[in-house]
Design a protein around this motif. Structure first.
Motif, PDB file in Angstrom:
ATOM      1  N   GLU A  99      33.270  43.307  38.083  1.00 22.29           N
ATOM      2  CA  GLU A  99      34.731  43.226  38.133  1.00 22.29           C
ATOM      3  C   GLU A  99      35.201  42.707  39.482  1.00 22.29           C
ATOM      4  OE1 GLU A  99      38.390  43.285  36.450  1.00 22.29           O
ATOM      5  OE2 GLU A  99      36.480  43.741  35.448  1.00 22.29           O
ATOM      6  N   MET A 100      34.537  43.134  40.559  1.00 20.52           N
ATOM      7  CA  MET A 100      34.903  42.642  41.883  1.00 20.52           C
ATOM      8  C   MET A 100      34.693  41.133  41.980  1.00 20.52           C
ATOM      9  SD  MET A 100      33.394  43.585  45.663  1.00 20.52           S
ATOM     10  CE  MET A 100      34.074  45.241  45.679  1.00 20.52           C
ATOM     11  N   ALA A 101      33.561  40.658  41.461  1.00 19.61           N
ATOM     12  CA  ALA A 101      33.297  39.219  41.488  1.00 19.61           C
ATOM     13  C   ALA A 101      34.400  38.456  40.759  1.00 19.61           C
ATOM     14  CB  ALA A 101      31.939  38.934  40.851  1.00 19.61           C
ATOM     15  N   LYS A 102      34.820  38.982  39.630  1.00 16.23           N
ATOM     16  CA  LYS A 102      35.902  38.346  38.868  1.00 16.23           C
ATOM     17  C   LYS A 102      37.174  38.281  39.690  1.00 16.23           C
ATOM     18  CE  LYS A 102      38.407  38.816  34.478  1.00 16.23           C
ATOM     19  NZ  LYS A 102      38.546  39.652  33.251  1.00 16.23           N
ATOM     20  N   ASP A 103      37.511  39.386  40.349  1.00 16.45           N
ATOM     21  CA  ASP A 103      38.721  39.428  41.179  1.00 16.45           C
ATOM     22  C   ASP A 103      38.637  38.445  42.342  1.00 16.45           C
ATOM     23  OD1 ASP A 103      39.746  41.404  39.544  1.00 16.45           O
ATOM     24  OD2 ASP A 103      39.173  43.059  40.884  1.00 16.45           O
ATOM     25  N   LEU A 104      37.435  38.261  42.876  1.00 19.23           N
ATOM     26  CA  LEU A 104      37.239  37.370  44.020  1.00 19.23           C
ATOM     27  C   LEU A 104      37.006  35.918  43.605  1.00 19.23           C
ATOM     28  CD1 LEU A 104      34.894  39.658  46.167  1.00 19.23           C
ATOM     29  CD2 LEU A 104      37.315  39.140  46.598  1.00 19.23           C
ATOM     30  N   LYS A 105      37.027  35.682  42.287  1.00 24.46           N
ATOM     31  CA  LYS A 105      36.780  34.339  41.738  1.00 24.46           C
ATOM     32  C   LYS A 105      35.398  33.811  42.135  1.00 24.46           C
ATOM     33  CE  LYS A 105      41.615  32.984  41.206  1.00 24.46           C
ATOM     34  NZ  LYS A 105      42.148  34.337  41.326  1.00 24.46           N
ATOM     35  N   LEU A 106      34.421  34.731  42.088  1.00 24.75           N
ATOM     36  CA  LEU A 106      33.029  34.385  42.315  1.00 24.75           C
ATOM     37  C   LEU A 106      32.258  34.550  41.003  1.00 24.75           C
ATOM     38  CD1 LEU A 106      32.410  36.225  45.709  1.00 24.75           C
ATOM     39  CD2 LEU A 106      32.797  33.772  45.372  1.00 24.75           C
ATOM     40  N   TYR A 107      31.089  33.965  40.963  1.00 23.71           N
ATOM     41  CA  TYR A 107      30.230  34.097  39.791  1.00 23.71           C
ATOM     42  C   TYR A 107      29.263  35.255  40.021  1.00 23.71           C
ATOM     43  CZ  TYR A 107      32.228  29.602  38.703  1.00 23.71           C
ATOM     44  OH  TYR A 107      33.118  28.594  38.443  1.00 23.71           O
ATOM     45  N   TYR A 108      29.027  36.018  38.977  1.00 25.57           N
ATOM     46  CA  TYR A 108      28.189  37.215  39.059  1.00 25.57           C
ATOM     47  C   TYR A 108      27.058  37.070  38.044  1.00 25.57           C
ATOM     48  CZ  TYR A 108      26.938  42.214  38.768  1.00 25.57           C
ATOM     49  OH  TYR A 108      26.278  43.417  38.776  1.00 25.57           O
ATOM     50  N   GLU A 109      25.832  37.182  38.541  1.00 27.24           N
ATOM     51  CA  GLU A 109      24.671  37.029  37.661  1.00 27.24           C
ATOM     52  C   GLU A 109      23.721  38.209  37.811  1.00 27.24           C
ATOM     53  OE1 GLU A 109      20.657  34.384  37.223  1.00 27.24           O
ATOM     54  OE2 GLU A 109      22.392  33.447  38.189  1.00 27.24           O
ATOM     55  N   PRO A 110      23.599  39.053  36.770  1.00 30.87           N
ATOM     56  CA  PRO A 110      22.604  40.130  36.810  1.00 30.87           C
ATOM     57  C   PRO A 110      21.220  39.577  36.511  1.00 30.87           C
ATOM     58  CG  PRO A 110      23.775  40.178  34.734  1.00 30.87           C
ATOM     59  CD  PRO A 110      24.393  39.074  35.547  1.00 30.87           C
ATOM     60  N   TYR A 111      20.203  40.202  37.048  1.00 26.12           N
ATOM     61  CA  TYR A 111      18.835  39.815  36.753  1.00 26.12           C
ATOM     62  C   TYR A 111      18.302  40.672  35.613  1.00 26.12           C
ATOM     63  CZ  TYR A 111      19.042  37.204  41.110  1.00 26.12           C
ATOM     64  OH  TYR A 111      19.417  36.323  42.097  1.00 26.12           O
ATOM     65  N   PHE A 112      17.337  40.150  34.881  1.00 27.06           N
ATOM     66  CA  PHE A 112      16.810  40.856  33.722  1.00 27.06           C
ATOM     67  C   PHE A 112      16.114  42.160  34.106  1.00 27.06           C
ATOM     68  CE2 PHE A 112      16.911  36.748  31.299  1.00 27.06           C
ATOM     69  CZ  PHE A 112      17.759  37.195  30.312  1.00 27.06           C
ATOM     70  N   SER A 113      15.459  42.163  35.241  1.00 22.08           N
ATOM     71  CA  SER A 113      14.703  43.354  35.635  1.00 22.08           C
ATOM     72  C   SER A 113      15.368  44.044  36.820  1.00 22.08           C
ATOM     73  CB  SER A 113      13.264  42.968  36.009  1.00 22.08           C
ATOM     74  OG  SER A 113      13.271  42.029  37.055  1.00 22.08           O
ATOM     75  N   GLY A 114      15.342  45.364  36.820  1.00 23.09           N
ATOM     76  CA  GLY A 114      15.843  46.118  37.957  1.00 23.09           C
ATOM     77  C   GLY A 114      17.360  46.167  38.042  1.00 23.09           C
ATOM     78  N   THR A 115      17.858  46.439  39.242  1.00 22.30           N
ATOM     79  CA  THR A 115      19.289  46.656  39.464  1.00 22.30           C
ATOM     80  C   THR A 115      19.950  45.512  40.223  1.00 22.30           C
ATOM     81  OG1 THR A 115      18.756  47.843  41.505  1.00 22.30           O
ATOM     82  CG2 THR A 115      18.988  49.161  39.501  1.00 22.30           C
ATOM     83  N   TRP A 116      19.229  44.431  40.454  1.00 20.62           N
ATOM     84  CA  TRP A 116      19.744  43.355  41.294  1.00 20.62           C
ATOM     85  C   TRP A 116      20.732  42.465  40.557  1.00 20.62           C
ATOM     86  CZ3 TRP A 116      19.442  42.826  46.398  1.00 20.62           C
ATOM     87  CH2 TRP A 116      18.440  43.538  47.080  1.00 20.62           C
ATOM     88  N   ALA A 117      21.727  41.982  41.295  1.00 16.41           N
ATOM     89  CA  ALA A 117      22.665  40.987  40.792  1.00 16.41           C
ATOM     90  C   ALA A 117      23.082  40.096  41.964  1.00 16.41           C
ATOM     91  CB  ALA A 117      23.879  41.656  40.163  1.00 16.41           C
TER      92      ALA A 117
END
Length: 252
Positions: free
Chosen positions: A152-170
């Motif tokens: 949601e923060m990325a959306k507000d900042l007009k940035l792209y947000y990409e989660p990774y398939f494994s673990g907690t990283w984005a």
């Protein structure tokens, strides 16, 4: 113009991070036929440099579309998260107990507050970020157990947000691989590009789906595939990209 655009990890590179002689031969034959050869990777410049020097691509689209270099390694396109925005995300991350650690790919290198990550990556530099961050960034990597907040923060900042398939990283990013391709086509004033684009991961999906001829590697997570998706017969350890290109263009 015709392009071969390839992701690196688990696409062009084998498990041992090498590129086979067969793959080099196929790509060079197609370059001799007039194809423009490009990397498109989430890797940074320093992380990609050994492969840039080995393959001498016409263009290298790096940091997930935020940086483009020409064949002489000159920057021809660059998009950064501003220093102020980086420090805003950083301040929020410091206050959140659900954030495990974070890393920032700045203009001068990769900085991380995760000692294990720094020990495992010779290109990473340890930073506790007590004094904030002093430059813009190609990406902000965060490991957190509350991904919805950061998305949601990325959306507000007009940035792209990409989660990774494994673990907690984005990853927070100012661009995407697909937008990197579009930036290259615009630089070359090519309004009808014929790109043969290959990848295997979440960050590759849009550039493959929007490509003139997009292809997923055989090792791609099945959740990314749609009805009608093109798929190589072989995986990244068995020259999947090169065999597909050879069957399409070099075999009678």
């Amino acid at each position: 113009m015709k392009y071969i655009i390839v992701d690196l990890d688990q696409t062009l590179l084998k498990t041992d991070k090498t590129i086979s002689d067969y793959t080099k031969e196929v790509i060079n034959k197609l370059r001799n036929k007039g194809f423009i050869f490009c990397f498109n990777t989430a890797r940074s410049y320093l992380s990609s440099l050994p492969f840039i020097e080995e393959m001498q691509p016409d263009y290298s689209i790096l940091n997930g579309g935020a940086l483009i270099l020409d064949k002489n390694k000159k920057i021809v396109y660059q998009k950064l998260i501003s220093k102020d925005t980086v420090n805003y995300i950083l301040a929020e991350a410091k206050l959140d107990p659900q954030v495990l650690n974070y890393s920032i790919e700045g203009e001068t290198g990769l900085y991380s507050n995760n000692l294990e990550r720094v020990k495992a990556n010779p290109l990473a530099i340890y930073d506790d970020f007590k004094n904030g961050f002093k430059e813009g960034a190609y990406k902000f990597l965060i490991s957190a157990t509350n991904p919805e907040k950061w998305q949601e923060m990325a959306k507000d900042l007009k940035l792209y947000y990409e989660p990774y398939f494994s673990g907690t990283w984005a990853r927070f990013s100012p661009s995407t691989k697909y937008l990197g391709n579009l930036a290259l086509f615009e630089l070359l004033k090519d309004d009808k590009p014929e790109d043969y684009t290959f990848g295997d991961d979440n960050g590759d999906a849009l550039m493959i789906d929007k490509a003139y001829h997009g292809v997923y590697l055989a090792n791609t997570n099945p959740s990314l595939l749609k009805e009608g998706s093109r798929l190589t017969k072989d995986d990244y350890d068995n020259d999947g990209v090169a065999k597909y290109l050879s069957s399409l263009f070099l075999e009678s």
